[in-house]
Design a protein around this motif. Structure first.
Motif, PDB file in Angstrom:
ATOM      1  N   LEU A 199      21.007  59.738  26.121  1.00 43.86           N
ATOM      2  CA  LEU A 199      21.835  60.056  27.282  1.00 43.86           C
ATOM      3  C   LEU A 199      21.283  61.223  28.081  1.00 43.86           C
ATOM      4  O   LEU A 199      21.284  61.203  29.317  1.00 43.86           O
ATOM      5  N   ASP A 200      20.775  62.257  27.388  1.00 47.91           N
ATOM      6  CA  ASP A 200      20.337  63.467  28.076  1.00 47.91           C
ATOM      7  C   ASP A 200      18.872  63.416  28.521  1.00 47.91           C
ATOM      8  O   ASP A 200      18.339  64.423  28.988  1.00 47.91           O
ATOM      9  N   HIS A 201      18.242  62.256  28.386  1.00 44.24           N
ATOM     10  CA  HIS A 201      16.856  62.119  28.835  1.00 44.24           C
ATOM     11  C   HIS A 201      16.661  60.997  29.860  1.00 44.24           C
ATOM     12  O   HIS A 201      15.625  60.953  30.518  1.00 44.24           O
ATOM     13  N   VAL A 202      17.628  60.120  29.980  1.00 42.22           N
ATOM     14  CA  VAL A 202      17.536  59.026  30.955  1.00 42.22           C
ATOM     15  C   VAL A 202      18.719  59.023  31.918  1.00 42.22           C
ATOM     16  O   VAL A 202      18.834  58.151  32.772  1.00 42.22           O
ATOM     17  N   GLY A 203      19.588  60.026  31.813  1.00 42.35           N
ATOM     18  CA  GLY A 203      20.897  59.976  32.449  1.00 42.35           C
ATOM     19  C   GLY A 203      20.926  59.818  33.953  1.00 42.35           C
ATOM     20  O   GLY A 203      21.797  59.133  34.493  1.00 42.35           O
ATOM     21  N   THR A 204      19.985  60.448  34.680  1.00 44.73           N
ATOM     22  CA  THR A 204      20.055  60.394  36.149  1.00 44.73           C
ATOM     23  C   THR A 204      19.225  59.267  36.757  1.00 44.73           C
ATOM     24  O   THR A 204      19.224  59.100  37.974  1.00 44.73           O
ATOM     25  N   LEU A 205      18.534  58.490  35.930  1.00 46.93           N
ATOM     26  CA  LEU A 205      17.640  57.475  36.483  1.00 46.93           C
ATOM     27  C   LEU A 205      18.370  56.476  37.374  1.00 46.93           C
ATOM     28  O   LEU A 205      17.861  56.080  38.420  1.00 46.93           O
ATOM     29  N   ALA A 206      19.550  56.052  36.958  1.00 49.93           N
ATOM     30  CA  ALA A 206      20.282  55.063  37.746  1.00 49.93           C
ATOM     31  C   ALA A 206      20.619  55.616  39.129  1.00 49.93           C
ATOM     32  O   ALA A 206      20.526  54.899  40.132  1.00 49.93           O
ATOM     33  N   CYS A 209      18.072  71.440  33.166  1.00 45.26           N
ATOM     34  CA  CYS A 209      19.330  70.739  33.423  1.00 45.26           C
ATOM     35  C   CYS A 209      20.487  71.298  32.602  1.00 45.26           C
ATOM     36  O   CYS A 209      21.514  70.643  32.464  1.00 45.26           O
ATOM     37  N   GLY A 210      20.319  72.467  32.040  1.00 47.73           N
ATOM     38  CA  GLY A 210      21.386  73.069  31.269  1.00 47.73           C
ATOM     39  C   GLY A 210      21.466  72.464  29.878  1.00 47.73           C
ATOM     40  O   GLY A 210      22.198  71.508  29.656  1.00 47.73           O
ATOM     41  N   GLY A 211      20.702  73.013  28.946  1.00 48.47           N
ATOM     42  CA  GLY A 211      20.685  72.505  27.582  1.00 48.47           C
ATOM     43  C   GLY A 211      19.634  71.453  27.324  1.00 48.47           C
ATOM     44  O   GLY A 211      19.352  71.114  26.176  1.00 48.47           O
ATOM     45  N   VAL A 212      19.056  70.914  28.370  1.00 47.91           N
ATOM     46  CA  VAL A 212      17.982  69.920  28.224  1.00 47.91           C
ATOM     47  C   VAL A 212      17.018  70.073  29.397  1.00 47.91           C
ATOM     48  O   VAL A 212      17.425  70.462  30.500  1.00 47.91           O
ATOM     49  N   GLY A 234      27.182  57.114  23.762  1.00 52.74           N
ATOM     50  CA  GLY A 234      26.628  57.652  25.006  1.00 52.74           C
ATOM     51  C   GLY A 234      26.420  56.592  26.060  1.00 52.74           C
ATOM     52  O   GLY A 234      26.434  56.883  27.261  1.00 52.74           O
ATOM     53  N   GLY A 235      26.238  55.345  25.625  1.00 54.33           N
ATOM     54  CA  GLY A 235      26.040  54.252  26.559  1.00 54.33           C
ATOM     55  C   GLY A 235      27.224  54.002  27.478  1.00 54.33           C
ATOM     56  O   GLY A 235      27.067  53.421  28.562  1.00 54.33           O
ATOM     57  N   PHE A 236      28.409  54.466  27.059  1.00 49.05           N
ATOM     58  CA  PHE A 236      29.590  54.266  27.899  1.00 49.05           C
ATOM     59  C   PHE A 236      29.540  55.092  29.184  1.00 49.05           C
ATOM     60  O   PHE A 236      30.255  54.779  30.143  1.00 49.05           O
ATOM     61  N   VAL A 237      28.700  56.139  29.208  1.00 53.59           N
ATOM     62  CA  VAL A 237      28.607  56.968  30.416  1.00 53.59           C
ATOM     63  C   VAL A 237      27.193  56.953  30.999  1.00 53.59           C
ATOM     64  O   VAL A 237      26.871  57.768  31.867  1.00 53.59           O
ATOM     65  N   THR A 238      26.361  56.041  30.523  1.00 57.75           N
ATOM     66  CA  THR A 238      24.975  55.961  30.993  1.00 57.75           C
ATOM     67  C   THR A 238      24.727  54.591  31.615  1.00 57.75           C
ATOM     68  O   THR A 238      24.851  53.573  30.938  1.00 57.75           O
ATOM     69  N   ASP A 239      24.389  54.569  32.897  1.00 61.76           N
ATOM     70  CA  ASP A 239      24.106  53.310  33.582  1.00 61.76           C
ATOM     71  C   ASP A 239      22.637  52.938  33.418  1.00 61.76           C
ATOM     72  O   ASP A 239      21.760  53.798  33.302  1.00 61.76           O
ATOM     73  N   LYS A 287      20.860  64.491  31.987  1.00 60.70           N
ATOM     74  CA  LYS A 287      22.118  63.840  31.656  1.00 60.70           C
ATOM     75  C   LYS A 287      22.668  63.099  32.875  1.00 60.70           C
ATOM     76  O   LYS A 287      22.243  63.358  34.001  1.00 60.70           O
ATOM     77  N   PRO A 288      23.642  62.194  32.673  1.00 58.35           N
ATOM     78  CA  PRO A 288      24.159  61.427  33.812  1.00 58.35           C
ATOM     79  C   PRO A 288      24.737  62.300  34.932  1.00 58.35           C
ATOM     80  O   PRO A 288      24.763  61.869  36.082  1.00 58.35           O
ATOM     81  N   TRP A 289      25.167  63.499  34.612  1.00 61.51           N
ATOM     82  CA  TRP A 289      25.774  64.374  35.610  1.00 61.51           C
ATOM     83  C   TRP A 289      24.785  65.445  36.123  1.00 61.51           C
ATOM     84  O   TRP A 289      25.193  66.419  36.742  1.00 61.51           O
TER      85      TRP A 289
END
Length: 224
Positions: free
Chosen positions: A65-72, A14-17, A111-116, A34-36
């Protein structure tokens, strides 16, 4: 870039992670970028011949943030349990917030501000519990609920951010990104002593090791 690093073990870069897809008893997504990184995760799954709806479970090494970001974003199609440990499971459920008095906790709070929060059943795992062929090992330090998963059957260890890889060697999680580096060192030593033999070491950052993973973990443990 997606690559099969060992039989049935796919790295989703995922680019860096890194996230991973492991063909255990069911296709298992390990961490989620990550979320993106939604497109990177979807494309990686597709390269491995799996749709999000085909994933049978999610294993999370920790809440960041970089390990749960896309789950939502993936949750409507995943519709499977997400397995996490203790404190980190409560963060993922939104039952509590990271502590701002710890520098890493403050980073997580921001990080929670950008992680759903994902609309998934977040299942708590215990130390020693088995999920599929993977046994859970509580490895606190990077986060209080960090957990490694090791499959003796597959010879695969999912190490998350307990360690990272650099120049073919494993390095312990450093102060800036850890709650407690003393606990990190203790967790590395404990995992090296407790875990069964494994070849493949899947790390959150850096390149996974396709062979000799347990030997490299023991080498690192001996230096701490």
């Amino acid at each position: 870039m997606t690559a099969e690093i060992a039989d049935g073990v796919w790295r989703l870069d995922c680019g860096g992670v890194n996230a991973y897809l492991v063909f255990d008893d069911v296709p298992t997504l390990v961490d989620a970028g990550k979320p993106w990184d939604e497109d990177a995760i979807r494309d990686g799954l597709d390269d491995a011949g799996v749709a999000p709806a085909d994933v049978g479970r999610v294993l999370l090494t920790h809440y960041d943030l970089d390990h749960v970001g896309t789950l939502a974003a993936l949750a409507p199609e995943l519709d499977v349990p997400a397995h996490a440990y203790g404190f980190d499971a409560t963060l993922l459920r939104g039952d509590r917030k990271p502590p701002v008095r710890n520098h890493k906790g403050l980073i997580q709070r921001l990080g929670g501000f950008v992680t759903d929060f994902p609309d998934l059943d977040v299942v708590g795992v215990r130390d020693g519990e088995t999920v599929g062929s993977f046994a859970a090992y509580h490895t606190p330090g990077h986060t209080p609920g960090h957990v490694a998963f090791v499959s003796e059957e597959l010879g695969v260890a999912l190490l998350g951010d307990l360690v990272s890889e650099s120049d073919g060697e494993l390095k312990e999680s450093g102060w800036v990104i850890s709650y407690d580096t003393g606990e990190v060192a203790a967790s590395v030593r404990s995992l090296a002593a407790r875990a069964p033999a494994f070849d493949v070491a899947c790390v959150g950052h850096g390149d996974p090791l396709a062979s000799g993973g347990d030997e490299e973990l023991r080498r690192l443990a001996a230096t701490l």
